[in-house]
Write an enzyme that holds these catalytic residues in place. Sequence first.
Site, PDB file in Angstrom:
ATOM      1  N   GLU A  90       0.808  -1.227   0.000  1.00  0.00           N
ATOM      2  CA  GLU A  90       0.000   0.000   0.000  1.00  0.00           C
ATOM      3  C   GLU A  90       0.841   1.276   0.000  1.00  0.00           C
ATOM      4  O   GLU A  90       0.493   2.263  -0.650  1.00  0.00           O
ATOM      5  CB  GLU A  90      -0.943   0.011   1.217  1.00  0.00           C
ATOM      6  CG  GLU A  90      -2.103  -0.958   1.127  1.00  0.00           C
ATOM      7  CD  GLU A  90      -1.798  -2.298   1.793  1.00  0.00           C
ATOM      8  OE1 GLU A  90      -2.729  -2.973   2.241  1.00  0.00           O
ATOM      9  OE2 GLU A  90      -0.599  -2.676   1.839  1.00  0.00           O
ATOM     10  N   VAL A  91       1.919   1.261   0.768  1.00  0.00           N
ATOM     11  CA  VAL A  91       2.741   2.465   0.896  1.00  0.00           C
ATOM     12  C   VAL A  91       3.267   2.932  -0.462  1.00  0.00           C
ATOM     13  O   VAL A  91       3.498   4.126  -0.666  1.00  0.00           O
ATOM     14  CB  VAL A  91       3.903   2.221   1.886  1.00  0.00           C
ATOM     15  CG1 VAL A  91       4.913   1.223   1.313  1.00  0.00           C
ATOM     16  CG2 VAL A  91       4.593   3.525   2.266  1.00  0.00           C
TER      17      VAL A  91
END
Length: 250
Positions: A135-136
């Site tokens: 996600e990052v």
Amino acid sequence: MFDNLLYETGGGIARLTLNRPEKRNALDPDLIAALRGALAEADSDSDVRAILLAGMGKDFCSGADLASVAAVAQRDVLENIEDARNLAEIFLAIRRSPKPVVAAVHGRALAGGCGLASACDIVLAQESAQFGYPEVNVGFVPAMVMALLRRCVSEKAAFALVVTGEVVNARRAFELGLVHAIYDDDSYPEEFVKGLAQKPPIAMALTKQLLYRTDSLSFESALEAGVELNAIARMTSDFRQGVARFLNKG
């Protein structure tokens, strides 16, 4: 019976298969609703003793459908909270199910898909399976899934996974504690799940309930909860039948 989800029962097992292979089984609102409905159906079926969750196509689940998330992101905060909570409810439904829920992971289980797998009571993986929280890398946060990850691996390992976005293979996921067992790519863990389906259902439900209940309890409170459940378990038909079989062996 459900949109984007195959649901089959037999031999004491409910088989739930995510069926959006063209989207790598990404979780959109329709699939999330179908999964919630299928879990409720399996829970209410007295013939079902275990639940097997898998994915159709090349991957188990690639996580949340980013197109769907991006569309909701344009709306107000309350709508975004409601949308996020729908996914969290899936994790809660798995945790609250009185029946063991097993994830059979092949291909990739990423982001919310990795969270979906780790929400299950047991994770079985093919040798070539991959797990990760990337996600990052798109400016997002592995938010709800972090509550699951933190309960599966050490604090340092969890931190490294979520801030690097690293995708790890099945062997590494096993070493970290995300995976219970690894299978060859040409095999399927059917026998393992059949074994769970043959266990006494009341004992299975009480065991699962107590294990997760201790998450929020102090040591003393956990022991007291164990005392209470021990007493309850002694009075169940599962226990009476099990003891009778054991004593009759002699």
